[in-house]
Design a protein around this motif. Structure first.
Motif, PDB file in Angstrom:
ATOM      1  N   ALA A 136      -5.766 -14.788   1.879  1.00 43.01           N
ATOM      2  CA  ALA A 136      -5.480 -14.759   3.286  1.00 43.01           C
ATOM      3  C   ALA A 136      -3.778 -14.641   3.375  1.00 43.01           C
ATOM      4  O   ALA A 136      -3.636 -13.716   4.213  1.00 43.01           O
ATOM      5  CB  ALA A 136      -6.019 -15.950   4.174  1.00 43.01           C
ATOM      6  N   LEU A 137      -3.169 -15.343   2.776  1.00 42.85           N
ATOM      7  CA  LEU A 137      -1.775 -15.434   2.797  1.00 42.85           C
ATOM      8  C   LEU A 137      -1.158 -14.189   2.444  1.00 42.85           C
ATOM      9  O   LEU A 137      -0.454 -13.591   3.022  1.00 42.85           O
ATOM     10  CB  LEU A 137      -1.276 -16.416   2.118  1.00 42.85           C
ATOM     11  CG  LEU A 137      -1.424 -18.199   2.725  1.00 42.85           C
ATOM     12  CD1 LEU A 137      -0.778 -18.919   1.530  1.00 42.85           C
ATOM     13  CD2 LEU A 137      -0.627 -18.069   3.908  1.00 42.85           C
ATOM     14  N   THR A 138      -1.767 -13.670   1.563  1.00 37.55           N
ATOM     15  CA  THR A 138      -1.354 -12.200   0.981  1.00 37.55           C
ATOM     16  C   THR A 138      -1.514 -11.350   1.968  1.00 37.55           C
ATOM     17  O   THR A 138      -0.722 -10.305   2.395  1.00 37.55           O
ATOM     18  CB  THR A 138      -1.855 -12.061  -0.268  1.00 37.55           C
ATOM     19  OG1 THR A 138      -1.786 -12.757  -1.472  1.00 37.55           O
ATOM     20  CG2 THR A 138      -1.531 -10.586  -0.907  1.00 37.55           C
ATOM     21  N   GLU A 139      -2.807 -11.155   2.453  1.00 32.55           N
ATOM     22  CA  GLU A 139      -3.008 -10.467   3.559  1.00 32.55           C
ATOM     23  C   GLU A 139      -2.205 -10.581   4.828  1.00 32.55           C
ATOM     24  O   GLU A 139      -1.646  -9.630   5.526  1.00 32.55           O
ATOM     25  CB  GLU A 139      -4.672 -10.705   4.021  1.00 32.55           C
ATOM     26  CG  GLU A 139      -5.118  -9.602   5.165  1.00 32.55           C
ATOM     27  CD  GLU A 139      -6.543  -9.800   5.158  1.00 32.55           C
ATOM     28  OE1 GLU A 139      -7.037  -9.345   6.256  1.00 32.55           O
ATOM     29  OE2 GLU A 139      -7.396 -10.295   4.483  1.00 32.55           O
ATOM     30  N   VAL A 140      -1.991 -11.980   5.096  1.00 36.90           N
ATOM     31  CA  VAL A 140      -1.027 -12.158   6.398  1.00 36.90           C
ATOM     32  C   VAL A 140       0.486 -11.447   5.966  1.00 36.90           C
ATOM     33  O   VAL A 140       1.157 -10.877   6.905  1.00 36.90           O
ATOM     34  CB  VAL A 140      -1.050 -13.571   6.767  1.00 36.90           C
ATOM     35  CG1 VAL A 140       0.060 -13.931   7.478  1.00 36.90           C
ATOM     36  CG2 VAL A 140      -2.544 -14.092   7.338  1.00 36.90           C
ATOM     37  N   LYS A 141       0.904 -11.724   4.811  1.00 37.22           N
ATOM     38  CA  LYS A 141       2.043 -11.162   4.553  1.00 37.22           C
ATOM     39  C   LYS A 141       2.271  -9.655   4.556  1.00 37.22           C
ATOM     40  O   LYS A 141       3.151  -8.844   4.949  1.00 37.22           O
ATOM     41  CB  LYS A 141       2.506 -11.738   3.193  1.00 37.22           C
ATOM     42  CG  LYS A 141       2.969 -13.135   2.978  1.00 37.22           C
ATOM     43  CD  LYS A 141       3.404 -13.494   1.514  1.00 37.22           C
ATOM     44  CE  LYS A 141       3.530 -14.981   1.239  1.00 37.22           C
ATOM     45  NZ  LYS A 141       3.935 -15.465   0.182  1.00 37.22           N
ATOM     46  N   ASN A 142       0.974  -8.807   3.862  1.00 35.88           N
ATOM     47  CA  ASN A 142       1.072  -7.600   4.073  1.00 35.88           C
ATOM     48  C   ASN A 142       1.100  -7.241   5.611  1.00 35.88           C
ATOM     49  O   ASN A 142       1.657  -5.901   5.682  1.00 35.88           O
ATOM     50  CB  ASN A 142      -0.061  -7.116   3.199  1.00 35.88           C
ATOM     51  CG  ASN A 142      -0.129  -7.268   1.736  1.00 35.88           C
ATOM     52  OD1 ASN A 142       1.011  -7.468   1.228  1.00 35.88           O
ATOM     53  ND2 ASN A 142      -1.339  -7.042   1.006  1.00 35.88           N
ATOM     54  N   LEU A 143       0.313  -7.640   6.243  1.00 37.22           N
ATOM     55  CA  LEU A 143       0.104  -7.422   7.618  1.00 37.22           C
ATOM     56  C   LEU A 143       1.323  -7.527   8.411  1.00 37.22           C
ATOM     57  O   LEU A 143       1.925  -6.667   9.120  1.00 37.22           O
ATOM     58  CB  LEU A 143      -1.042  -8.110   8.374  1.00 37.22           C
ATOM     59  CG  LEU A 143      -1.415  -7.764   9.819  1.00 37.22           C
ATOM     60  CD1 LEU A 143      -1.882  -6.444   9.940  1.00 37.22           C
ATOM     61  CD2 LEU A 143      -2.338  -8.852  10.394  1.00 37.22           C
ATOM     62  N   ALA A 144       2.079  -8.654   8.030  1.00 31.21           N
ATOM     63  CA  ALA A 144       3.436  -8.895   8.620  1.00 31.21           C
ATOM     64  C   ALA A 144       4.329  -7.959   8.405  1.00 31.21           C
ATOM     65  O   ALA A 144       5.432  -7.546   9.167  1.00 31.21           O
ATOM     66  CB  ALA A 144       3.839 -10.330   8.325  1.00 31.21           C
ATOM     67  N   ALA A 145       4.315  -7.651   6.999  1.00 33.29           N
ATOM     68  CA  ALA A 145       5.316  -6.618   6.507  1.00 33.29           C
ATOM     69  C   ALA A 145       4.807  -5.096   7.018  1.00 33.29           C
ATOM     70  O   ALA A 145       5.958  -4.394   7.295  1.00 33.29           O
ATOM     71  CB  ALA A 145       5.099  -6.450   4.869  1.00 33.29           C
ATOM     72  N   THR A 146       3.770  -4.916   7.163  1.00 33.22           N
ATOM     73  CA  THR A 146       3.447  -3.510   7.911  1.00 33.22           C
ATOM     74  C   THR A 146       3.800  -3.653   9.177  1.00 33.22           C
ATOM     75  O   THR A 146       4.406  -2.456   9.783  1.00 33.22           O
ATOM     76  CB  THR A 146       1.767  -3.393   7.542  1.00 33.22           C
ATOM     77  OG1 THR A 146       1.576  -3.362   6.304  1.00 33.22           O
ATOM     78  CG2 THR A 146       1.321  -2.068   8.293  1.00 33.22           C
ATOM     79  N   LEU A 147       3.474  -4.553   9.932  1.00 35.27           N
ATOM     80  CA  LEU A 147       4.067  -4.630  11.434  1.00 35.27           C
ATOM     81  C   LEU A 147       5.462  -4.645  11.422  1.00 35.27           C
ATOM     82  O   LEU A 147       6.182  -3.955  12.383  1.00 35.27           O
ATOM     83  CB  LEU A 147       3.611  -6.038  12.025  1.00 35.27           C
ATOM     84  CG  LEU A 147       1.930  -6.096  12.394  1.00 35.27           C
ATOM     85  CD1 LEU A 147       1.613  -7.410  12.898  1.00 35.27           C
ATOM     86  CD2 LEU A 147       1.538  -5.113  13.306  1.00 35.27           C
ATOM     87  N   SER A 148       6.159  -5.461  10.526  1.00 35.93           N
ATOM     88  CA  SER A 148       7.442  -5.438  10.644  1.00 35.93           C
ATOM     89  C   SER A 148       7.974  -4.069  10.555  1.00 35.93           C
ATOM     90  O   SER A 148       9.029  -3.607  11.076  1.00 35.93           O
ATOM     91  CB  SER A 148       8.405  -6.217   9.553  1.00 35.93           C
ATOM     92  OG  SER A 148       7.753  -7.697   9.883  1.00 35.93           O
ATOM     93  N   ILE A 149       7.251  -3.285   9.367  1.00 32.69           N
ATOM     94  CA  ILE A 149       7.815  -1.629   9.173  1.00 32.69           C
ATOM     95  C   ILE A 149       7.722  -1.109  10.304  1.00 32.69           C
ATOM     96  O   ILE A 149       8.528  -0.164  10.846  1.00 32.69           O
ATOM     97  CB  ILE A 149       7.293  -1.344   7.862  1.00 32.69           C
ATOM     98  CG1 ILE A 149       7.817  -2.128   6.453  1.00 32.69           C
ATOM     99  CG2 ILE A 149       7.456   0.289   7.683  1.00 32.69           C
ATOM    100  CD1 ILE A 149       6.883  -1.668   5.284  1.00 32.69           C
ATOM    101  N   ASP A 150       6.579  -1.197  10.979  1.00 32.90           N
ATOM    102  CA  ASP A 150       6.216  -0.386  12.194  1.00 32.90           C
ATOM    103  C   ASP A 150       7.116  -0.578  13.398  1.00 32.90           C
ATOM    104  O   ASP A 150       7.540   0.471  13.722  1.00 32.90           O
ATOM    105  CB  ASP A 150       4.806  -0.567  12.599  1.00 32.90           C
ATOM    106  CG  ASP A 150       3.762   0.114  11.753  1.00 32.90           C
ATOM    107  OD1 ASP A 150       4.150   0.920  10.780  1.00 32.90           O
ATOM    108  OD2 ASP A 150       2.636  -0.374  11.639  1.00 32.90           O
TER     109      ASP A 150
END
Length: 165
Positions: free
Chosen positions: A121-135
Protein backbone atom coordinates in the motif's frame (compact mmCIF):
# COMPACT_ATOMS: atom_id res chain seq x y z
CA UNK A 1 -40.77 -113.89 107.00
CA UNK A 2 -42.57 -113.37 103.86
CA UNK A 3 -41.43 -115.69 101.07
CA UNK A 4 -41.86 -112.98 98.45
CA UNK A 5 -39.44 -110.69 100.14
CA UNK A 6 -36.77 -113.29 100.90
CA UNK A 7 -35.79 -115.38 97.93
CA UNK A 8 -34.87 -118.94 98.33
CA UNK A 9 -31.45 -120.29 97.57
CA UNK A 10 -32.65 -122.20 94.51
CA UNK A 11 -34.23 -119.13 93.00
CA UNK A 12 -31.13 -117.14 93.68
CA UNK A 13 -28.99 -119.85 92.08
CA UNK A 14 -31.10 -119.92 88.90
CA UNK A 15 -31.15 -116.14 88.66
CA UNK A 16 -27.36 -116.02 88.85
CA UNK A 17 -27.08 -118.84 86.26
CA UNK A 18 -29.55 -117.05 83.94
CA UNK A 19 -27.76 -113.76 84.41
CA UNK A 20 -24.40 -115.33 83.59
CA UNK A 21 -25.88 -117.10 80.56
CA UNK A 22 -27.43 -113.85 79.26
CA UNK A 23 -24.16 -112.07 79.99
CA UNK A 24 -22.22 -114.72 78.09
CA UNK A 25 -24.64 -114.64 75.12
CA UNK A 26 -24.65 -110.83 75.03
CA UNK A 27 -20.87 -110.68 75.21
CA UNK A 28 -20.56 -113.37 72.54
CA UNK A 29 -23.17 -112.10 70.05
CA UNK A 30 -24.29 -108.56 70.95
CA UNK A 31 -21.40 -106.68 72.57
CA UNK A 32 -18.98 -107.15 69.68
CA UNK A 33 -21.36 -105.84 66.98
CA UNK A 34 -22.55 -103.04 69.27
CA UNK A 35 -18.97 -102.06 70.13
CA UNK A 36 -17.97 -102.37 66.47
CA UNK A 37 -20.87 -100.10 65.45
CA UNK A 38 -19.94 -97.62 68.21
CA UNK A 39 -16.31 -97.62 67.07
CA UNK A 40 -17.34 -97.10 63.44
CA UNK A 41 -19.68 -94.31 64.43
CA UNK A 42 -16.93 -92.69 66.53
CA UNK A 43 -14.53 -93.03 63.61
CA UNK A 44 -17.11 -91.52 61.21
CA UNK A 45 -17.64 -88.62 63.59
CA UNK A 46 -13.86 -88.10 63.87
CA UNK A 47 -13.54 -88.23 60.06
CA UNK A 48 -16.41 -85.77 59.66
CA UNK A 49 -14.82 -83.42 62.20
CA UNK A 50 -11.43 -83.63 60.49
CA UNK A 51 -13.08 -83.05 57.09
CA UNK A 52 -14.97 -80.09 58.54
CA UNK A 53 -11.70 -78.70 59.89
CA UNK A 54 -10.05 -79.21 56.50
CA UNK A 55 -13.01 -77.53 54.79
CA UNK A 56 -12.76 -74.66 57.27
CA UNK A 57 -9.05 -74.26 56.53
CA UNK A 58 -9.70 -74.48 52.80
CA UNK A 59 -12.43 -71.83 53.08
CA UNK A 60 -10.01 -69.56 54.96
CA UNK A 61 -7.45 -70.15 52.23
CA UNK A 62 -10.03 -69.39 49.55
CA UNK A 63 -11.08 -66.24 51.40
CA UNK A 64 -7.46 -65.15 51.58
CA UNK A 65 -7.02 -65.88 47.87
CA UNK A 66 -10.23 -64.02 47.05
CA UNK A 67 -9.11 -61.06 49.14
CA UNK A 68 -5.72 -61.08 47.43
CA UNK A 69 -7.39 -61.26 43.99
CA UNK A 70 -9.73 -58.41 44.94
CA UNK A 71 -6.78 -56.31 46.09
CA UNK A 72 -4.92 -57.08 42.87
CA UNK A 73 -8.02 -56.19 40.83
CA UNK A 74 -8.39 -52.93 42.75
CA UNK A 75 -4.73 -52.11 42.21
CA UNK A 76 -5.06 -52.93 38.50
CA UNK A 77 -8.18 -50.76 38.25
CA UNK A 78 -6.38 -47.89 39.96
CA UNK A 79 -3.39 -48.33 37.64
CA UNK A 80 -5.61 -48.37 34.55
CA UNK A 81 -7.53 -45.30 35.75
CA UNK A 82 -4.27 -43.49 36.44
CA UNK A 83 -2.92 -44.41 33.00
CA UNK A 84 -6.16 -43.27 31.37
CA UNK A 85 -6.08 -40.02 33.31
CA UNK A 86 -2.44 -39.46 32.40
CA UNK A 87 -3.16 -40.25 28.74
CA UNK A 88 -6.13 -37.88 28.72
CA UNK A 89 -4.04 -35.16 30.36
CA UNK A 90 -1.24 -35.71 27.85
CA UNK A 91 -3.74 -35.59 24.97
CA UNK A 92 -5.30 -32.38 26.25
CA UNK A 93 -1.88 -30.84 26.88
CA UNK A 94 -0.69 -31.90 23.42
CA UNK A 95 -3.80 -30.46 21.80
CA UNK A 96 -3.39 -27.24 23.79
CA UNK A 97 0.26 -26.99 22.74
CA UNK A 98 -0.58 -27.63 19.09
CA UNK A 99 -3.41 -25.09 19.25
CA UNK A 100 -1.07 -22.50 20.80
CA UNK A 101 1.57 -23.21 18.17
CA UNK A 102 -1.00 -23.04 15.37
CA UNK A 103 -2.40 -19.80 16.81
CA UNK A 104 1.08 -18.30 17.07
CA UNK A 105 1.84 -19.41 13.50
CA UNK A 106 -1.41 -17.93 12.24
CA UNK A 107 -0.74 -14.67 14.10
CA UNK A 108 2.75 -14.52 12.63
CA UNK A 109 1.38 -15.21 9.14
CA UNK A 110 -1.23 -12.49 9.65
CA UNK A 111 1.48 -10.10 10.88
CA UNK A 112 3.66 -10.87 7.85
CA UNK A 113 0.67 -10.57 5.53
CA UNK A 114 -0.31 -7.23 7.10
CA UNK A 115 3.29 -6.00 6.82
CA UNK A 116 3.45 -7.05 3.16
CA UNK A 117 0.10 -5.41 2.43
CA UNK A 118 1.26 -2.28 4.28
CA UNK A 119 4.45 -2.16 2.20
CA UNK A 120 2.47 -2.74 -0.98
CA UNK A 121 0.00 0.00 0.00
CA UNK A 122 2.85 2.41 0.83
CA UNK A 123 4.55 1.60 -2.47
CA UNK A 124 1.28 2.13 -4.31
CA UNK A 125 0.72 5.44 -2.46
CA UNK A 126 4.30 6.53 -3.31
CA UNK A 127 3.82 5.56 -6.94
CA UNK A 128 0.49 7.34 -7.05
CA UNK A 129 2.01 10.39 -5.34
CA UNK A 130 4.91 10.34 -7.81
CA UNK A 131 2.54 9.98 -10.76
CA UNK A 132 0.38 12.80 -9.44
CA UNK A 133 3.44 14.93 -8.79
CA UNK A 134 4.69 14.33 -12.30
CA UNK A 135 1.27 15.07 -13.78
CA UNK A 136 0.99 18.26 -11.72
CA UNK A 137 4.55 19.27 -12.55
CA UNK A 138 3.93 18.57 -16.22
CA UNK A 139 0.80 20.68 -16.20
CA UNK A 140 2.59 23.47 -14.32
CA UNK A 141 5.56 23.35 -16.65
CA UNK A 142 3.30 23.34 -19.70
CA UNK A 143 1.49 26.37 -18.36
CA UNK A 144 4.70 28.18 -17.43
CA UNK A 145 6.56 27.22 -20.55
CA UNK A 146 3.99 28.24 -23.05
CA UNK A 147 6.02 31.19 -24.11
CA UNK A 148 9.62 31.03 -25.28
CA UNK A 149 10.99 33.56 -22.86
CA UNK A 150 9.79 31.58 -19.83
CA UNK A 151 11.51 28.50 -21.27
CA UNK A 152 14.81 30.31 -21.56
CA UNK A 153 14.55 31.66 -18.03
CA UNK A 154 13.93 28.17 -16.69
CA UNK A 155 16.91 26.70 -18.56
CA UNK A 156 19.11 29.53 -17.28
CA UNK A 157 18.04 28.87 -13.68
CA UNK A 158 18.78 25.15 -14.08
CA UNK A 159 22.20 25.90 -15.44
CA UNK A 160 22.97 28.18 -12.56
CA UNK A 161 21.91 25.59 -10.01
CA UNK A 162 23.81 22.74 -11.60
CA UNK A 163 27.54 22.55 -10.82
CA UNK A 164 29.51 22.04 -14.02
CA UNK A 165 32.71 20.73 -12.60
Amino acid sequence: MNPLVTPSIGLLFWQVVTFLLVLFLLSKFAWKPIMKALREREQNIDNALSMAEKAKLEMQSLRADNERLLNEARAERERILKEATDAATALVEGARTRANEEGARMIEQARVSIENEKKAALTEVKNLAATLSIDIAEKLIKRELQDEQAQRALVQSYLRDTPLS
